[in-house]
Design an enzyme around this catalytic site. Structure first.
Site, mmCIF file in Angstrom:
data_model
loop_
_atom_site.group_PDB
_atom_site.id
_atom_site.type_symbol
_atom_site.label_atom_id
_atom_site.label_comp_id
_atom_site.label_asym_id
_atom_site.label_seq_id
_atom_site.Cartn_x
_atom_site.Cartn_y
_atom_site.Cartn_z
ATOM 1 N N ARG A 1 0.862 -1.219 0.157
ATOM 2 C CA ARG A 1 -0.137 0.216 0.041
ATOM 3 C C ARG A 1 1.027 1.255 -0.065
ATOM 4 O O ARG A 1 0.291 2.296 -0.420
ATOM 5 C CB ARG A 1 -0.989 0.172 1.483
ATOM 6 C CG ARG A 1 -1.922 -0.869 1.371
ATOM 7 C CD ARG A 1 -2.618 -1.010 2.646
ATOM 8 N NE ARG A 1 -3.280 0.033 3.121
ATOM 9 C CZ ARG A 1 -4.591 0.752 2.991
ATOM 10 N NH1 ARG A 1 -5.263 0.023 2.038
ATOM 11 N NH2 ARG A 1 -4.739 1.801 3.454
ATOM 12 N N ARG B 1 9.740 5.463 -3.538
ATOM 13 C CA ARG B 1 10.141 6.225 -4.689
ATOM 14 C C ARG B 1 11.233 7.053 -4.744
ATOM 15 O O ARG B 1 11.833 7.344 -3.365
ATOM 16 C CB ARG B 1 9.016 7.344 -5.118
ATOM 17 C CG ARG B 1 8.408 8.107 -4.173
ATOM 18 C CD ARG B 1 7.450 9.100 -4.743
ATOM 19 N NE ARG B 1 5.983 8.826 -4.721
ATOM 20 C CZ ARG B 1 5.290 9.105 -3.679
ATOM 21 N NH1 ARG B 1 5.787 9.947 -2.742
ATOM 22 N NH2 ARG B 1 4.210 8.882 -3.730
ATOM 23 N N ARG C 1 -9.135 -6.388 13.331
ATOM 24 C CA ARG C 1 -8.503 -5.697 14.263
ATOM 25 C C ARG C 1 -9.108 -4.386 14.756
ATOM 26 O O ARG C 1 -9.958 -3.753 13.986
ATOM 27 C CB ARG C 1 -6.908 -5.086 13.639
ATOM 28 C CG ARG C 1 -5.955 -6.175 13.543
ATOM 29 C CD ARG C 1 -5.517 -6.687 14.828
ATOM 30 N NE ARG C 1 -4.631 -5.812 15.613
ATOM 31 C CZ ARG C 1 -4.148 -6.243 16.839
ATOM 32 N NH1 ARG C 1 -4.498 -7.061 17.378
ATOM 33 N NH2 ARG C 1 -3.061 -5.197 17.398
ATOM 34 N N ARG D 1 -0.054 5.898 16.097
ATOM 35 C CA ARG D 1 0.178 7.207 15.638
ATOM 36 C C ARG D 1 -0.798 8.360 16.415
ATOM 37 O O ARG D 1 -1.663 7.916 17.215
ATOM 38 C CB ARG D 1 -0.391 7.321 13.926
ATOM 39 C CG ARG D 1 -1.793 6.569 13.880
ATOM 40 C CD ARG D 1 -1.802 6.521 12.302
ATOM 41 N NE ARG D 1 -3.090 5.726 12.050
ATOM 42 C CZ ARG D 1 -3.435 5.394 10.721
ATOM 43 N NH1 ARG D 1 -2.669 5.219 9.757
ATOM 44 N NH2 ARG D 1 -4.626 4.770 10.731
ATOM 45 N N GLU E 1 -3.936 6.575 18.604
ATOM 46 C CA GLU E 1 -4.790 5.162 18.028
ATOM 47 C C GLU E 1 -3.893 4.261 18.583
ATOM 48 O O GLU E 1 -2.751 3.869 18.296
ATOM 49 C CB GLU E 1 -4.441 5.187 16.394
ATOM 50 C CG GLU E 1 -5.624 6.003 15.716
ATOM 51 C CD GLU E 1 -5.492 5.922 14.369
ATOM 52 O OE1 GLU E 1 -4.849 4.793 13.825
ATOM 53 O OE2 GLU E 1 -5.871 6.717 13.663
ATOM 54 N N TYR F 1 -9.502 -5.067 2.610
ATOM 55 C CA TYR F 1 -8.825 -3.796 3.095
ATOM 56 C C TYR F 1 -9.082 -2.611 2.098
ATOM 57 O O TYR F 1 -8.477 -2.333 1.439
ATOM 58 C CB TYR F 1 -7.585 -3.964 3.368
ATOM 59 C CG TYR F 1 -6.384 -3.268 4.029
ATOM 60 C CD1 TYR F 1 -7.038 -2.072 4.490
ATOM 61 C CD2 TYR F 1 -5.086 -3.498 4.287
ATOM 62 C CE1 TYR F 1 -6.103 -1.184 5.473
ATOM 63 C CE2 TYR F 1 -4.471 -2.748 5.135
ATOM 64 C CZ TYR F 1 -4.974 -1.518 5.583
ATOM 65 O OH TYR F 1 -4.029 -0.758 6.317
ATOM 66 N N ASP G 1 -10.021 1.120 0.619
ATOM 67 C CA ASP G 1 -10.010 2.528 0.935
ATOM 68 C C ASP G 1 -11.557 3.061 0.599
ATOM 69 O O ASP G 1 -12.181 2.192 -0.146
ATOM 70 C CB ASP G 1 -8.729 3.080 0.046
ATOM 71 C CG ASP G 1 -7.654 2.779 1.025
ATOM 72 O OD1 ASP G 1 -7.611 2.915 2.304
ATOM 73 O OD2 ASP G 1 -6.662 2.802 0.481
#
Ligand code: FAD
Ligand code: UDP
Length: 368
Positions: free
Chosen positions: A170, A174, A247, A278, A298, A346, A348
């Site tokens: 995900r 780069r 989860r 986070r 979180e 999963y 988005d």
């Protein structure tokens, strides 16, 4: 009698309901929470839209989906660029030239590529069979140890070599100095928050909150030609093949009497000495200049009774069980299963919207 009873007012349910109403269908949405919107719902605290169920950044490569959401609400130009704290040092994400420079002091893409190529040798030639192998073959062992291993094991509660490889794919890798977390062409946050999007999708639609479908399933079934179910698929079938793993998260939200806590919307805490993964500082999503700030930590946890379902755990064990539920769902004449929990994917947001639009279009074609 309704054409559709839609169970769940998240993006899947809301998009499906909107399209059905637009096509002249009689629709009702029932939602077990006290508010609409599923996991994109925002609270407003001190004038700040607080992403109650975790930070949500909209991104897509699909122009049709981008135009679709923008037809309901204008999006701002927020670009996600999280930073990560690991062993007292700050790193840029996703893995890019800034990260490589911070970690190794390298300046050029050639230097970075050389290190990664050397470090990924351990798995060269083999198709990565789990997240650990995938991570090392993409970015090498240093980055795996510094920025992935502990975060991932906190997030998923499982060792990296027991998790599916796709999870780490995900994240872009780069060789340019570009901290944009997504490769997609379009990205942003609805101006005024996600509730605007949901309210606009559900405008004029019969909705009822604090209603759990399973408290009176036969009643709701009797009212509708078709049921669109967006909750967990194993719950629908009363766990006959056993429960699927999910989860969950615990969110700890605080309002602080300062205007800027961490200087960025998202800071990942990699080390396992922190129980949370986070900290989100919500005002940054909308470039807020309020005098106060709201932050959320979180804390990942395994789902247990009473928790919210957040992430499907798509490892081999769960996928075998899911396939059995999926086979059963294909035999249903009346029920459509859609969204992150019912499809156990999963997804988005843009993928959920695409799935809802696609399924509704198939419905229309099959009804003609
Ligand atoms: P949900 O939003 O879960 O909606 C399902 C709804 O059904 C819920 O409101 C639930 O209460 C209701 N429901 C369930 N069972 C019943 C029942 N029995 N009776 C009545 N109602 C019921 N995506 C992105 O694109 N970008 C991001 O940055 C991003 N960040 C995320 C961060 C976190 C922490 C999480 C958990 C997800 C994130 N996502 C993100 C994914 C995004 O949340 C989902 O793709 C999308 O919101 C899922 O929509 P949905 O309608 O399938 O499910
Ligand atoms: N990840 C990581 N370190 C990070 C950020 C992400 O190892 O600093 C891994 C982790 O396994 C996570 C996955 O990458 O579950 C996907 O990250 P993403 O930010 O897409 O997760 P989400 O926002 O869905 O929680």
């Amino acid at each position: 009698m309704f054409d559709y009873i839609i169970v769940g007012s998240g993006l899947y349910g809301s998009v499906f309901a909107h399209e059905a109403k637009k096509a002249g269908k009689k629709v009702k949405v029932i939602e077990k929470r006290s508010h609409l919107g599923g996991n994109v719902y925002c609270d407003n605290i001190e004038g700040i839209n607080v992403h109650k169920y975790g930070a949500h950044i909209f991104h897509t490569n699909d122009k049709e989906i981008w135009d679709y959401v923008n037809s309901f609400v204008e999006f701002n130009r927020y670009t996600n660029a999280p930073i990560a704290l690991s062993k007292g040092k700050i790193y840029n994400l996703p893995f890019n030239m800034n990260t490589f420079n911070q970690l190794w002091g390298v300046i050029t893409p050639q230097q970075a590529r050389q290190i990664i190529t050397e470090q990924s040798q351990e798995y060269s030639g083999n198709k990565p069979s789990n997240l650990e192998e995938q991570a090392i073959s993409l970015v090498g062992r240093d980055i795996f140890e510094t920025l992935i291993k502990e975060y991932t094991e906190k997030q998923w509660g499982r060792p990296c070599n027991k998790l599916p490889a796709f999870i780490i794919r995900r994240l872009p890798v780069r060789f340019s100095y570009d901290n944009n977390y997504f490769n997609d062409r379009y990205q942003g946050i609805p101006i005024g928050g996600y509730n605007k999007l949901i309210d606009s999708l559900l405008d004029g639609i019969d909705v009822e909150t604090q209603v759990d479908y399973f408290d009176n399933k036969s009643h709701w079934d009797s009212l509708a030609q078709r049921v669109v179910y967006t909750g967990p698929i194993d719950r629908y079938y009363e766990y006959i093949y056993g429960p699927l793993d999910y989860r969950s998260l615990r969110f700890e939200t605080e309002t602080l009497d300062i205007d800027n806590f961490q200087g960025n919307a998202v800071v990942n805490y990699i080390d396992k000495e922190y129980d949370f993964t986070r900290i989100i500082e919500h005002k940054f999503f909308e470039f807020g200049d309020q005098p106060k700030t709201v932050i959320t930590r979180e804390y990942p946890k395994e789902f247990s009774e009473g928790d919210e379902y957040y992430y499907p755990v798509n490892d081999d064990k769960n996928m075998i069980t899911y396939k059995k539920y999926q086979e059963l769902s294909k035999t249903e004449q009346k029920v459509i299963f859609g969204g992150r929990l019912a499809e156990y994917k999963y997804y988005d947001m843009h993928q959920v919207i695409k799935s809802a639009l696609h399924t509704f279009r198939k419905e229309v074609c099959s009804g003609e």
